[in-house]
Design a protein around this motif. Structure first.
Motif, mmCIF file in Angstrom:
data_model
loop_
_atom_site.group_PDB
_atom_site.id
_atom_site.type_symbol
_atom_site.label_atom_id
_atom_site.label_comp_id
_atom_site.label_asym_id
_atom_site.label_seq_id
_atom_site.Cartn_x
_atom_site.Cartn_y
_atom_site.Cartn_z
ATOM 1 N N ASP A 163 0.822 -1.215 0.000
ATOM 2 C CA ASP A 163 0.000 0.000 0.000
ATOM 3 C C ASP A 163 0.854 1.263 0.000
ATOM 4 N N SER A 164 2.008 1.200 0.650
ATOM 5 C CA SER A 164 2.859 2.384 0.728
ATOM 6 C C SER A 164 3.426 2.774 -0.632
ATOM 7 N N LEU A 165 3.483 1.803 -1.553
ATOM 8 C CA LEU A 165 4.012 2.102 -2.884
ATOM 9 C C LEU A 165 2.942 2.683 -3.792
ATOM 10 N N ALA A 166 1.724 2.207 -3.658
ATOM 11 C CA ALA A 166 0.680 2.623 -4.585
ATOM 12 C C ALA A 166 -0.305 3.611 -3.977
ATOM 13 N N GLY A 167 -0.522 3.536 -2.669
ATOM 14 C CA GLY A 167 -1.459 4.444 -2.031
ATOM 15 C C GLY A 167 -2.908 4.106 -2.292
ATOM 16 N N TYR A 168 -3.173 2.952 -2.856
ATOM 17 C CA TYR A 168 -4.531 2.522 -3.174
ATOM 18 C C TYR A 168 -4.733 1.093 -2.693
ATOM 19 N N ASN A 169 -6.004 0.752 -2.418
ATOM 20 C CA ASN A 169 -6.372 -0.630 -2.167
ATOM 21 C C ASN A 169 -6.617 -1.280 -3.527
ATOM 22 N N VAL A 170 -5.571 -1.834 -4.089
ATOM 23 C CA VAL A 170 -5.608 -2.300 -5.472
ATOM 24 C C VAL A 170 -6.282 -3.666 -5.566
ATOM 25 N N THR A 171 -7.157 -3.834 -6.535
ATOM 26 C CA THR A 171 -7.719 -5.156 -6.833
ATOM 27 C C THR A 171 -6.593 -6.040 -7.369
ATOM 28 N N THR A 172 -6.397 -7.188 -6.754
ATOM 29 C CA THR A 172 -5.258 -8.026 -7.116
ATOM 30 C C THR A 172 -5.673 -9.479 -7.331
ATOM 31 N N ILE A 173 -4.864 -10.166 -8.138
ATOM 32 C CA ILE A 173 -4.869 -11.623 -8.150
ATOM 33 C C ILE A 173 -3.702 -12.018 -7.261
ATOM 34 N N GLU A 174 -4.019 -12.555 -6.110
ATOM 35 C CA GLU A 174 -2.985 -12.806 -5.108
ATOM 36 C C GLU A 174 -2.569 -14.271 -5.102
ATOM 37 N N GLN A 175 -1.272 -14.496 -4.933
ATOM 38 C CA GLN A 175 -0.729 -15.834 -4.741
ATOM 39 C C GLN A 175 -0.544 -16.021 -3.238
ATOM 40 N N PRO A 176 -1.482 -16.707 -2.590
ATOM 41 C CA PRO A 176 -1.490 -16.734 -1.116
ATOM 42 C C PRO A 176 -0.254 -17.408 -0.527
ATOM 43 N N ASN A 177 0.115 -16.950 0.657
ATOM 44 C CA ASN A 177 1.117 -17.607 1.499
ATOM 45 C C ASN A 177 2.458 -17.847 0.810
ATOM 46 N N PRO A 178 3.118 -16.796 0.335
ATOM 47 C CA PRO A 178 4.416 -17.013 -0.309
ATOM 48 C C PRO A 178 5.451 -17.651 0.619
ATOM 49 N N ASP A 179 5.358 -17.372 1.920
ATOM 50 C CA ASP A 179 6.297 -18.011 2.850
ATOM 51 C C ASP A 179 6.062 -19.518 2.913
ATOM 52 N N LEU A 180 4.780 -19.926 2.916
ATOM 53 C CA LEU A 180 4.476 -21.354 2.916
ATOM 54 C C LEU A 180 4.863 -22.005 1.596
ATOM 55 N N ALA A 181 4.790 -21.235 0.508
ATOM 56 C CA ALA A 181 5.245 -21.749 -0.784
ATOM 57 C C ALA A 181 6.739 -22.054 -0.737
ATOM 58 N N GLY A 182 7.516 -21.154 -0.115
ATOM 59 C CA GLY A 182 8.949 -21.400 0.042
ATOM 60 C C GLY A 182 9.212 -22.660 0.855
ATOM 61 N N LYS A 183 8.476 -22.818 1.954
ATOM 62 C CA LYS A 183 8.627 -24.024 2.773
ATOM 63 C C LYS A 183 8.254 -25.272 1.984
ATOM 64 N N LYS A 184 7.191 -25.187 1.202
ATOM 65 C CA LYS A 184 6.735 -26.337 0.428
ATOM 66 C C LYS A 184 7.805 -26.777 -0.564
ATOM 67 N N MET A 185 8.462 -25.837 -1.215
ATOM 68 C CA MET A 185 9.500 -26.210 -2.179
ATOM 69 C C MET A 185 10.670 -26.914 -1.503
ATOM 70 N N VAL A 186 11.015 -26.471 -0.295
ATOM 71 C CA VAL A 186 12.079 -27.150 0.458
ATOM 72 C C VAL A 186 11.652 -28.569 0.796
ATOM 73 N N GLU A 187 10.416 -28.739 1.270
ATOM 74 C CA GLU A 187 9.919 -30.081 1.600
ATOM 75 C C GLU A 187 9.929 -30.977 0.368
ATOM 76 N N MET A 188 9.561 -30.447 -0.770
ATOM 77 C CA MET A 188 9.571 -31.228 -2.008
ATOM 78 C C MET A 188 10.990 -31.647 -2.380
ATOM 79 N N LEU A 189 11.933 -30.729 -2.214
ATOM 80 C CA LEU A 189 13.321 -31.035 -2.557
ATOM 81 C C LEU A 189 13.881 -32.124 -1.646
ATOM 82 N N LEU A 190 13.561 -32.050 -0.359
ATOM 83 C CA LEU A 190 14.020 -33.079 0.575
ATOM 84 C C LEU A 190 13.368 -34.432 0.256
#
Length: 332
Positions: free
Chosen positions: A279-306
């Motif tokens: 929000d600090s970059l755009a100053g608007y509540n922008v309508t978005t297509i969001e990719q939820p939980n990027p931190d969990l996505a990172g964890k998932k890739m590690v689990e897959m690699l292991l």
């Protein structure tokens, strides 16, 4: 305290303790928790050299990263990396990131395979026909691709459903009566951009609308590119009534261009951006297509690699998560 003493205190085998400490999936969650708590209580710290010699592994995962503008200012990228680090630290493993110039990227992969300095790699920014993925698939170093590719060799990958997300974005605009819809894309050699681009055209045609070539702006994957592309759209003889930006870094530039031009966003021009914006970059509540939980996505890739390292076939490690539309004030 050494591993043998820790195992004796717990009354279980050294092998089970070692596997629990190293995150092996065949150890039950209850046993792993018991071992970790005991290790913490007794101040057990494994000898990294001994661990490496015993397992034949470095206990290091790598990312070879061809740096482009704004990478380190990308909050989503940093969240994904943060999730990877957290998952690895919990297993007493490390993540290294090797920045390279784009022209030397494949050479860096070949060097990493030859030297075997890591146990596996996360491969980002996949392309339609990705020589890095093809090379790794043929040479046996475990890897997980962050994104899909059309390379035929079986390989593990994690991705969000680009086609579905773009369909939701277009249909959202169509529901508001928009027909003059533009698309601002990252370079179409990138697999995610091509999938979103093809989906955009397909959904428009299914709605009986022919995409206007003047409204298709590719090669925009940073703020400067997004700003320039939006300026071009605004200068059209018949500007679009709505724009979809397929990546959040270009989205910041596109929003800035609208603000600088005095456009009433959400009234004179509607906009949807793929990826959560600060929000600090755009100053608007922008309508978005969001990719939820990027931190969990990172964890998932590690689990897959292991899991890959422990013998799970690559064909069983192909994971697709769904993006979601987050309605804001920039569409009407």
């Amino acid at each position: 305290m050494n591993l043998k003493s820790l195992a004796q205190n717990l009354g279980i085998s050294e092998t089970t303790v070692s596997r629990a400490l190293n995150g092996y999936p065949e150890v039950s969650a209850r046993t792993r928790q018991r071992v970790l708590e005991a290790a913490e209580q007794f101040g057990y710290r494994p000898n990294p050299m001994a661990r490496s010699l015993a397992s034949g592994r470095t206990n290091v995962i790598g990312i070879i990263h061809a740096l482009i503008a704004n990478d380190l200012a990308d909050p989503m990228f940093m969240q994904i990396v943060g999730g990877m680090v957290e998952a690895l630290e919990g297993r007493q493993m490390d993540l290294i990131m090797a920045p390279v110039s784009p022209e030397n990227e494949l050479r860096a992969y070949k060097h990493m395979v030859k030297e075997r300095r890591v146990d596996g790699l996360i491969v980002g920014r996949t392309k339609l026909y990705d020589e890095r993925v093809a090379y790794l698939a043929k040479h046996g170093l475990p890897f997980v691709a962050h994104g899909r590719t059309r390379v035929n060799e079986p390989h593990a990958w994690f991705d969000y459903d680009n086609e579905s997300g773009m369909r939701v974005a277009v249909e959202h605009l169509l529901a508001y009566g928009h027909q003059r819809i533009a698309l601002m894309s990252a370079p179409l050699e990138m697999n995610f951009a091509r999938q979103r681009f093809d989906s955009f055209q397909s959904v428009m045609r299914d709605a009986g609308l022919q995409p206007n070539p003047d409204y298709l702006k590719d090669n925009s994957n940073d703020r400067r590119g997004g700003y320039a592309a939006m300026q071009q759209l605004l200068a059209s003889s018949a500007p679009p009534s709505a724009v979809i930006v397929d990546n959040h870094m270009a989205g910041v530039g596109a929003m800035r261009a609208l603000l600088d031009a005095g456009i009433a966003i959400g009234k004179q021009m509607s906009i949807i951006v793929w990826g959560k914006m600060e929000d600090s970059l755009a100053g608007y509540n922008v309508t978005t297509i969001e990719q939820p939980n990027p931190d969990l996505a990172g964890k998932k890739m590690v689990e897959m690699l292991l899991a890959l390292q422990n013998g799970t076939p690559p064909s069983e490690l192909q994971v697709l998560w769904q993006p979601v539309l987050i309605a804001g004030e920039t569409v009407s």
